[in-house]
Design a protein around this motif. Structure first.
Motif, PDB file in Angstrom:
ATOM      1  N   ASN A 237      33.035  33.744  29.583  1.00 32.58           N
ATOM      2  CA  ASN A 237      33.652  34.816  28.800  1.00 32.58           C
ATOM      3  C   ASN A 237      32.787  35.294  27.637  1.00 32.58           C
ATOM      4  O   ASN A 237      32.988  36.388  27.125  1.00 32.58           O
ATOM      5  N   LYS A 238      31.814  34.462  27.200  1.00 34.29           N
ATOM      6  CA  LYS A 238      30.976  34.912  26.079  1.00 34.29           C
ATOM      7  C   LYS A 238      29.630  34.197  26.117  1.00 34.29           C
ATOM      8  O   LYS A 238      29.558  33.008  26.457  1.00 34.29           O
ATOM      9  N   ARG A 239      28.593  34.938  25.763  1.00 39.40           N
ATOM     10  CA  ARG A 239      27.260  34.363  25.651  1.00 39.40           C
ATOM     11  C   ARG A 239      26.616  34.896  24.379  1.00 39.40           C
ATOM     12  O   ARG A 239      26.583  36.113  24.155  1.00 39.40           O
ATOM     13  N   ILE A 240      26.110  33.995  23.543  1.00 41.05           N
ATOM     14  CA  ILE A 240      25.510  34.366  22.265  1.00 41.05           C
ATOM     15  C   ILE A 240      24.033  33.974  22.279  1.00 41.05           C
ATOM     16  O   ILE A 240      23.697  32.821  22.539  1.00 41.05           O
ATOM     17  N   VAL A 241      23.174  34.933  21.991  1.00 39.17           N
ATOM     18  CA  VAL A 241      21.731  34.704  21.948  1.00 39.17           C
ATOM     19  C   VAL A 241      21.275  34.863  20.499  1.00 39.17           C
ATOM     20  O   VAL A 241      21.432  35.936  19.903  1.00 39.17           O
ATOM     21  N   LEU A 242      20.707  33.778  19.953  1.00 43.34           N
ATOM     22  CA  LEU A 242      20.210  33.792  18.580  1.00 43.34           C
ATOM     23  C   LEU A 242      18.685  33.805  18.589  1.00 43.34           C
ATOM     24  O   LEU A 242      18.050  32.993  19.259  1.00 43.34           O
ATOM     25  N   LEU A 243      18.089  34.723  17.834  1.00 41.00           N
ATOM     26  CA  LEU A 243      16.640  34.814  17.698  1.00 41.00           C
ATOM     27  C   LEU A 243      16.258  34.339  16.302  1.00 41.00           C
ATOM     28  O   LEU A 243      16.812  34.819  15.311  1.00 41.00           O
ATOM     29  N   LEU A 244      15.309  33.383  16.234  1.00 37.97           N
ATOM     30  CA  LEU A 244      14.949  32.777  14.959  1.00 37.97           C
ATOM     31  C   LEU A 244      13.454  32.937  14.680  1.00 37.97           C
ATOM     32  O   LEU A 244      12.645  33.067  15.599  1.00 37.97           O
ATOM     33  N   ASN A 245      13.086  32.904  13.384  1.00 36.12           N
ATOM     34  CA  ASN A 245      11.679  32.953  13.002  1.00 36.12           C
ATOM     35  C   ASN A 245      11.154  31.526  12.813  1.00 36.12           C
ATOM     36  O   ASN A 245      11.848  30.544  13.086  1.00 36.12           O
ATOM     37  N   ASN A 246       9.904  31.404  12.341  1.00 35.17           N
ATOM     38  CA  ASN A 246       9.301  30.079  12.209  1.00 35.17           C
ATOM     39  C   ASN A 246       9.951  29.230  11.118  1.00 35.17           C
ATOM     40  O   ASN A 246       9.691  28.023  11.025  1.00 35.17           O
ATOM     41  N   LYS A 247      10.801  29.833  10.294  1.00 33.79           N
ATOM     42  CA  LYS A 247      11.530  29.075   9.276  1.00 33.79           C
ATOM     43  C   LYS A 247      12.960  28.772   9.716  1.00 33.79           C
ATOM     44  O   LYS A 247      13.797  28.389   8.909  1.00 33.79           O
ATOM     45  N   ARG A 248      13.209  28.997  11.014  1.00 30.65           N
ATOM     46  CA  ARG A 248      14.523  28.759  11.618  1.00 30.65           C
ATOM     47  C   ARG A 248      15.616  29.614  11.001  1.00 30.65           C
ATOM     48  O   ARG A 248      16.787  29.217  10.942  1.00 30.65           O
ATOM     49  N   ILE A 249      15.239  30.791  10.538  1.00 28.92           N
ATOM     50  CA  ILE A 249      16.204  31.756  10.013  1.00 28.92           C
ATOM     51  C   ILE A 249      16.531  32.755  11.118  1.00 28.92           C
ATOM     52  O   ILE A 249      15.632  33.294  11.780  1.00 28.92           O
ATOM     53  N   VAL A 250      17.813  32.985  11.345  1.00 21.92           N
ATOM     54  CA  VAL A 250      18.245  33.898  12.404  1.00 21.92           C
ATOM     55  C   VAL A 250      17.824  35.319  12.045  1.00 21.92           C
ATOM     56  O   VAL A 250      18.224  35.859  11.008  1.00 21.92           O
ATOM     57  N   THR A 251      16.988  35.927  12.890  1.00 21.88           N
ATOM     58  CA  THR A 251      16.518  37.300  12.664  1.00 21.88           C
ATOM     59  C   THR A 251      17.237  38.311  13.542  1.00 21.88           C
ATOM     60  O   THR A 251      17.111  39.513  13.333  1.00 21.88           O
ATOM     61  N   GLY A 252      17.968  37.841  14.521  1.00 22.37           N
ATOM     62  CA  GLY A 252      18.704  38.750  15.397  1.00 22.37           C
ATOM     63  C   GLY A 252      19.711  37.999  16.241  1.00 22.37           C
ATOM     64  O   GLY A 252      19.592  36.784  16.469  1.00 22.37           O
ATOM     65  N   LYS A 253      20.732  38.703  16.688  1.00 19.24           N
ATOM     66  CA  LYS A 253      21.774  38.083  17.506  1.00 19.24           C
ATOM     67  C   LYS A 253      22.302  39.094  18.510  1.00 19.24           C
ATOM     68  O   LYS A 253      22.558  40.250  18.177  1.00 19.24           O
ATOM     69  N   ASN A 254      22.433  38.641  19.770  1.00 19.56           N
ATOM     70  CA  ASN A 254      23.015  39.449  20.830  1.00 19.56           C
ATOM     71  C   ASN A 254      24.246  38.729  21.359  1.00 19.56           C
ATOM     72  O   ASN A 254      24.204  37.520  21.635  1.00 19.56           O
ATOM     73  N   VAL A 255      25.336  39.464  21.509  1.00 17.94           N
ATOM     74  CA  VAL A 255      26.590  38.887  21.987  1.00 17.94           C
ATOM     75  C   VAL A 255      27.005  39.616  23.262  1.00 17.94           C
ATOM     76  O   VAL A 255      27.092  40.859  23.280  1.00 17.94           O
ATOM     77  N   TYR A 256      27.260  38.837  24.334  1.00 21.55           N
ATOM     78  CA  TYR A 256      27.697  39.391  25.617  1.00 21.55           C
ATOM     79  C   TYR A 256      29.109  38.902  25.890  1.00 21.55           C
ATOM     80  O   TYR A 256      29.381  37.699  25.842  1.00 21.55           O
ATOM     81  N   ILE A 257      30.017  39.829  26.206  1.00 15.52           N
ATOM     82  CA  ILE A 257      31.413  39.488  26.474  1.00 15.52           C
ATOM     83  C   ILE A 257      31.745  39.905  27.910  1.00 15.52           C
ATOM     84  O   ILE A 257      31.376  41.000  28.358  1.00 15.52           O
ATOM     85  N   TYR A 258      32.455  39.012  28.635  1.00 20.95           N
ATOM     86  CA  TYR A 258      32.743  39.216  30.056  1.00 20.95           C
ATOM     87  C   TYR A 258      34.244  39.265  30.292  1.00 20.95           C
ATOM     88  O   TYR A 258      35.032  38.726  29.513  1.00 20.95           O
ATOM     89  N   ASP A 259      34.644  39.913  31.406  1.00 20.12           N
ATOM     90  CA  ASP A 259      36.063  39.989  31.750  1.00 20.12           C
ATOM     91  C   ASP A 259      36.421  38.844  32.700  1.00 20.12           C
ATOM     92  O   ASP A 259      35.624  37.926  32.930  1.00 20.12           O
ATOM     93  N   SER A 260      37.628  38.902  33.264  1.00 18.27           N
ATOM     94  CA  SER A 260      38.111  37.822  34.125  1.00 18.27           C
ATOM     95  C   SER A 260      37.343  37.730  35.438  1.00 18.27           C
ATOM     96  O   SER A 260      37.436  36.717  36.146  1.00 18.27           O
ATOM     97  N   LYS A 261      36.561  38.773  35.781  1.00 22.14           N
ATOM     98  CA  LYS A 261      35.759  38.766  37.008  1.00 22.14           C
ATOM     99  C   LYS A 261      34.279  38.531  36.711  1.00 22.14           C
ATOM    100  O   LYS A 261      33.429  38.825  37.549  1.00 22.14           O
ATOM    101  N   SER A 262      33.996  38.005  35.503  1.00 22.39           N
ATOM    102  CA  SER A 262      32.624  37.698  35.065  1.00 22.39           C
ATOM    103  C   SER A 262      31.738  38.936  35.006  1.00 22.39           C
ATOM    104  O   SER A 262      30.522  38.848  35.142  1.00 22.39           O
ATOM    105  N   ARG A 263      32.338  40.100  34.785  1.00 25.43           N
ATOM    106  CA  ARG A 263      31.560  41.330  34.599  1.00 25.43           C
ATOM    107  C   ARG A 263      31.387  41.580  33.105  1.00 25.43           C
ATOM    108  O   ARG A 263      32.332  41.428  32.331  1.00 25.43           O
TER     109      ARG A 263
END
Length: 430
Positions: A237-263
């Motif tokens: 139902n959800k997938r979160i992608v975190l992008l970090l720099n060399n100091k482990r600071i989050v520089t970006g985030k992508n969130v994917y949300i799916y329905d009951s049919k995994s679309r």
């Protein structure tokens, strides 16, 4: 029959005998015919003859290139292709050859040869007494460029992969991989030629074997990408992608949300400090993807895709709108038998237009295709006659009467054989 042609057939038959010495076959020939029939009891053999004639106009003269190749395809009882040979009818030289060998239903050898039988690449595989892969070697022109060694225990499988420069034969890097019982990758550590860790990948799974955590570390053990996936019941139902720099600071985030049919029904994109950038919503109707809308942080629509379908489920049109204007448009048309007869593509950004028209015969075979752009017209005709398929392809500039390029390809159609699937006849058109 030409001596080279006969020698080519003998080479093919010798290969068959080498792979299966118990195979028996016979060759019969009728007078005044150039057809040979090979009857076998363990192999399935198919052949195909391709005549290729190409004409190009260069310096006000037509240049003709003619090639005639004969393909041999040999299969075992399980439908696995063991040998694939392409020979030139002109001089009998091998243009291309592929060979596979199996022992106990396991692939143990694979090779590909190029022009005049020169080796291009080959692979060798070894298994233990439990039929588990323990070693794999990959060669390029007889030079080893990848070597894998696999070990197994009760809980995990480990694989060490060595990479070599295929010319200098020197070690360039290596990888250590770890797999779980379900043969899913748990860890992959890649080392450079000096033995230092270049990057590593870690995966974590739940009890049902679904990945829930994915991490990628760069050189110096720096985490720069982290993917978290959650599930609701049996579906994602959800997938979160975190992008970090060399100091482990989050520089970006992508969130994917799916329905009951995994679309995927929603996509959210953020910058550093969780700052929202854009949002995409995906629309479905009657289990078909019908549109996508993308908005920026202010809620303004920056892109819009809209699909239309016919009652029979065939796609009718696609429209891409950017900043309120049509950027791209595609259309498809069909006949009463749901066969594609017309398609068009228009791109506003570069003013590119392309249309295709299709014509079929009474048996449903595509016999004509006309493609047009702003500059060129291409006509591709297909003729079926006497068991052969002839394709004539020609291209010219608009406004000109002479085609700049013509090509003719003639190939033998695959025939329905009366024999059983094991005893199959091969007709060689030599």
């Amino acid at each position: 029959m030409h001596k080279k042609h006969r020698s080519g057939i003998l080479v093919t038959l010798l290969i068959i005998l080498a792979l299966c010495p118990n195979t028996t076959f016979s060759i019969s020939r009728k007078k005044n015919q150039n057809k040979s029939v090979i009857k076998k009891d363990k192999w399935v053999i198919k052949s195909e003859k391709i005549d290729y004639i190409e004409q190009r106009k260069k310096f006000f003269r037509w240049k003709t290139v003619k090639k005639i190749n004969i393909l041999y395809k040999i299969y075992d009882r399980k439908g696995r292709k063991l040998i694939h040979i392409s020979r030139s009818q002109k001089d009998g030289s091998i243009q291309r050859k592929k060979i596979k060998r199996f022992i106990n239903n396991k692939l143990v050898y694979e090779a590909e040869y190029g022009f005049k039988g020169k080796l291009k690449r080959k692979s060798i595989f070894k298994y233990n007494n439990k039929n588990f892969l323990i070693e794999a070697k990959y060669f390029y022109r007889n030079h080893l460029h990848q070597h894998s060694i696999v070990t197994n225990n009760k809980h995990f499988k480990y694989e060490v992969v060595f990479y070599y420069n295929r010319y200098t034969k020197k070690l360039t890097s290596k990888s250590l991989r770890k797999y779980n019982k379900e043969n899913k990758l748990c860890a992959n550590i890649h080392f450079n030629k000096n033995g230092d860790i270049d990057h590593r990948v870690l995966n974590k799974y739940d009890k049902k074997g679904r990945v829930i955590l994915h991490k990628i570390y760069s050189r110096g053990n720096v985490l720069f990408k982290k993917v978290i996936t959650t599930y609701a019941g049996l579906r994602r139902n959800k997938r979160i992608v975190l992008l970090l720099n060399n100091k482990r600071i989050v520089t970006g985030k992508n969130v994917y949300i799916y329905d009951s049919k995994s679309r995927m029904i929603e996509f959210l994109k953020y910058k550093q400090n969780n700052k929202f950038i854009q949002k995409s919503i995906f629309f479905f109707s009657n289990n078909k993807f019908v549109g996508k809308k993308t908005t920026n942080s202010k809620g303004n629509v920056i892109a819009l895709f809209r699909y239309e379908y016919l009652k029979n489920g065939k796609i009718k049109s696609l429209v891409n709108i950017k900043n309120g204007n049509i950027a791209r448009k595609q259309e498809w048309k069909y006949d009463i038998n749901s066969r594609l007869v017309y398609s068009s593509y228009y791109n506003v950004s570069n003013d590119y237009t392309n249309t295709d028209k299709f014509t079929y015969d009474t048996k449903g075979n595509l016999v004509k295709k006309i493609s047009e752009t702003k500059e060129y017209v291409s006509i591709k005709r297909t003729i079926f006659t006497n068991g052969f398929k002839v394709v004539i392809d020609s291209t010219k500039r608009k406004g000109e009467n002479i085609y700049k390029r013509k090509s003719i390809k003639k190939s033998l159609l695959s025939q329905t054989l009366k024999n059983s699937s094991i005893a199959v006849s091969l007709k060689l058109y030599l």
